[in-house]
Design a protein around this motif. Structure first.
Motif, short mmCIF file in Angstrom:
data_model
loop_
_atom_site.label_atom_id
_atom_site.label_comp_id
_atom_site.label_asym_id
_atom_site.label_seq_id
_atom_site.Cartn_x
_atom_site.Cartn_y
_atom_site.Cartn_z
N SER A 189 0.81 -1.22 0.00
CA SER A 189 0.00 0.00 0.00
C SER A 189 0.84 1.27 0.00
N THR A 235 -14.17 -3.88 -1.21
CA THR A 235 -12.82 -3.35 -1.48
C THR A 235 -12.50 -3.67 -2.93
N ILE A 284 -13.85 -1.69 4.69
CA ILE A 284 -13.11 -0.78 5.57
C ILE A 284 -14.17 -0.23 6.53
N GLY A 320 -8.24 -3.14 7.47
CA GLY A 320 -7.47 -1.90 7.35
C GLY A 320 -7.50 -0.93 8.51
N GLU A 321 -8.53 -1.00 9.34
CA GLU A 321 -8.64 -0.06 10.46
C GLU A 321 -9.11 -0.82 11.70
N SER A 333 -1.17 -7.96 5.94
CA SER A 333 -0.38 -7.09 5.06
C SER A 333 0.11 -7.91 3.87
N LYS A 363 -7.22 3.00 -0.90
CA LYS A 363 -7.98 3.22 0.33
C LYS A 363 -8.17 4.72 0.52
#
Ligand code: ZN
Length: 419
Positions: free
Chosen positions: A80, A122, A171, A201-202, A232, A412
Motif C-alpha cells: 500500500s 474493497t 473498511i 485496514g482499520e 499485510s 484506500k
C-alpha cells in the motif's frame, strides 16, 4: 502454542531456510555476511541469529528477494505504501493457492461457512493483494461472493437487497456512510440479510478489546457482529478474530510470529511490541524476521474459542507513524478515534507536518459547514480531555475534502497524510 504446531513450524522453517539460501540472492548474502550456518537453526526459537529484515531492505533490494524467474510469476502486486513508495511483491501460482488457504481459514475463524454470501466492498484490482485473497478464499471455502468494490452506496444496497449477502467485507469507516445512505433513502437496513462485517485496514477495538468509537458507532446503529482482521501484503496472511473478539488469531501454518521490544527481545503475555513475521510456504518472495513496524499487544494463552494459536490485539500504531506533539507521543489511530466520536463529522483528514523547529504539527481538515465557534470549542475540549493535545483545525469545502481523501490512484481513503 502446542507441541504439534511447534514441530510443524520447525519443519517448515528448515525448508524455507534451505530454499532461500539457494534461491534468494538477498538472504544468501545475509547468511554469508553474518556467518550464519542455517543447519543450526532447528526451531523458531533459534531464529534470533538471523538479522531482522526491514521495510528499507525490502524497498532497496526489492528484486533480490525474488526466488523464481519472472516467467513463473502468476500475480504482480504492490504494497500500500502509506509512508513510502509501494514495493513490488511477486506471487507464484503456489503463493496464490497459499493466499486462498489463508483466507478460507480466516473466514472460518470469523464464523464463516460455505453457506455464506460475502459482499466485497474493497477493490479486487489495482495490484491489491487482499481483494484477490478474499475472492480466492471464498472459492476455496465454497461460499458465494458479490464483487461490488469500494464506495457506491447505491450499488451496495441494491446488491444487498437483490442477492441477500450475509457478510460484508469492508473498511469499517465506510459502514457509517452506508448506514447514512440507507437512512436518507428509506432503506430498511435493520432487517437486511447482513449479519456480520469483516473489517479490514482499520481497528474497531481498543487494546482492552472493547469497541473503539468507530466500533461503537456502527454497532449502536446496526445489529451486526464486527470481526476485525490484521493483514499485510508482506505477510500474505491475516490475523482474524473469532467470535470471542479477543484479538486476531495467528495461522501457524503460514507465519512464525515474534512480537519484540525496542531491543529485539520477545515481549511477554499482554505486552506491546513490534510485529515481526517469518513467512512459511512462500515460493516467490519469502521473508525472514520481517519487521512490520506495527505495534500490537500479544496474547499467547489459549482462546475461549478452543484455538491455541497466538493472538494479536488491534494495531496501536505504526512505529514510523509515532507523532511527537508538544511533549506527548501519539499514534494516528488515537486521533481517528476522537474524530469518530463526533456524530457531526462525516469526513476528515489528519495532516502531519514538521514545523521550522523539526517538531511534528497536526492539522485536522474538516468540512466548512462545521466552522462555528461552538463546534471548534467542543472539538478542542474533546481532544484535550482524551489526548491532552489540541491539533489545529482547518475547514475546506466538502468537495475539496472529498477530493483529498478519495484519490483515484489510491486503493484506500486517505485519512492520514504526511507533508
Ligand atoms: Zn478465539
Amino acid at each position: 502454542m502446542t507441541k504439534e504446531i511447534l514441530e510443524s513450524q520447525s519443519k517448515k522453517l528448515e525448508e524455507i531456510l534451505q530454499y532461500v539460501n539457494t534461491n534468494s540472492s538477498y538472504y544468501n548474502r545475509i547468511f554469508q555476511e553474518n556467518g550464519i550456518d542455517i543447519s543450526l537453526i532447528k526451531s523458531p526459537g533459534d531464529l534470533s541469529v538471523i538479522p531482522f529484515t526491514t521495510k528499507d531492505d525490502l524497498a532497496r533490494y526489492n528484486d533480490d528477494f525474488l526466488c523464481v524467474p519472472k516467467t513463473k510469476i502468476a500475480d504482480f502486486v504492490t504494497t500500500s505504501g502509506t509512508l513510502s513508495d509501494p514495493v513490488a511483491f511477486y506471487l507464484t501460482d503456489k503463493d496464490v493457492q497459499r493466499l486462498a488457504n489463508n483466507e478460507a481459514e480466516a473466514f472460518r475463524c470469523a464464523n464463516g461457512s460455505e453457506n455464506d454470501i460475502y459482499q466485497l466492498m474493497t477493490t479486487i484490482d489495482r495490484r491489491f493483494m487482499a481483494g484477490l485473497a478474499y475472492w480466492m478464499g471464498a472459492r476455496k471455502m465454497g461460499a458465494g461472493m458479490i464483487r461490488v468494490g469500494p464506495g457506491a452506496p447505491f450499488l451496495q444496497w441494491e446488491s444487498i437487497q437483490r442477492f441477500s449477502p450475509t457478510v460484508l467485507i469492508a473498511i469499517p469507516s465506510f459502514i457509517p456512510r452506508l448506514i447514512e445512505y440507507a437512512e436518507a433513502n428509506g432503506i430498511d437496513y435493520k432487517s437486511s440479510s447482513v449479519k456480520s462485517v469483516l473489517c479490514i485496514g482499520e481497528p474497531i477495538r481498543n487494546p482492552d478489546f472493547t469497541y473503539n468509537e468507530l466500533g461503537k458507532r456502527i454497532t449502536s446503529q446496526w445489529d451486526v457482529q464486527l470481526f476485525s482482521t490484521y493483514a499485510s501484503t508482506e505477510m500474505g496472511a491475516a490475523f482474524t478474530e473469532c467470535q470471542e473478539g479477543k484479538g486476531g488469531h495467528l495461522n501457524p501454518d503460514l507465519l512464525i510470529l515474534e512480537v519484540v521490544d525496542e531491543s529485539g527481545n520477545v515481549v511477554g503475555e499482554g505486552e506491546m511490541g513490534e510485529v515481526v513475521v517469518t513467512t512459511l510456504g512462500v515460493e516467490g518472495m519469502p521473508l525472514l524476521r520481517y519487521r512490520t513496524g506495527d505495534l500490537c499487544h500479544v496474547y499467547y494463552q489459549p482462546c475461549d474459542c478452543g484455538r491455541s494459536s497466538t493472538r494479536l490485539g488491534p494495531v496501536v500504531g505504526r512505529k514510523q507513524q509515532m507523532i511527537k506533539f508538544k511533549g506527548t507521543t501519539i499514534f494516528p489511530p488515537a486521533l481517528f478515534d476522537v474524530l469518530d466520536m463526533v456524530p457531526e463529522i462525516d469526513l476528515y483528514q489528519v495532516v502531519v507536518s514538521k514545523n521550522e523547529f523539526g517538531n511534528d504539527e497536526i492539522t485536522i481538515l474538516l468540512t466548512m459547514n462545521l466552522e462555528t465557534a461552538l463546534f471548534k470549542e467542543k472539538l478542542h475540549s474533546l481532544f484535550k480531555s482524551r489526548l491532552r493535545v489540541t491539533p489545529a483545525l482547518q475547514f475546506i469545502t466538502a468537495q475539496e475534502l472529498n477530493h483529498l481523501i478519495f484519490k483515484q490512484e489510491k486503493r484506500k481513503p486517505e485519512k492520514l497524510i504526511y507533508l
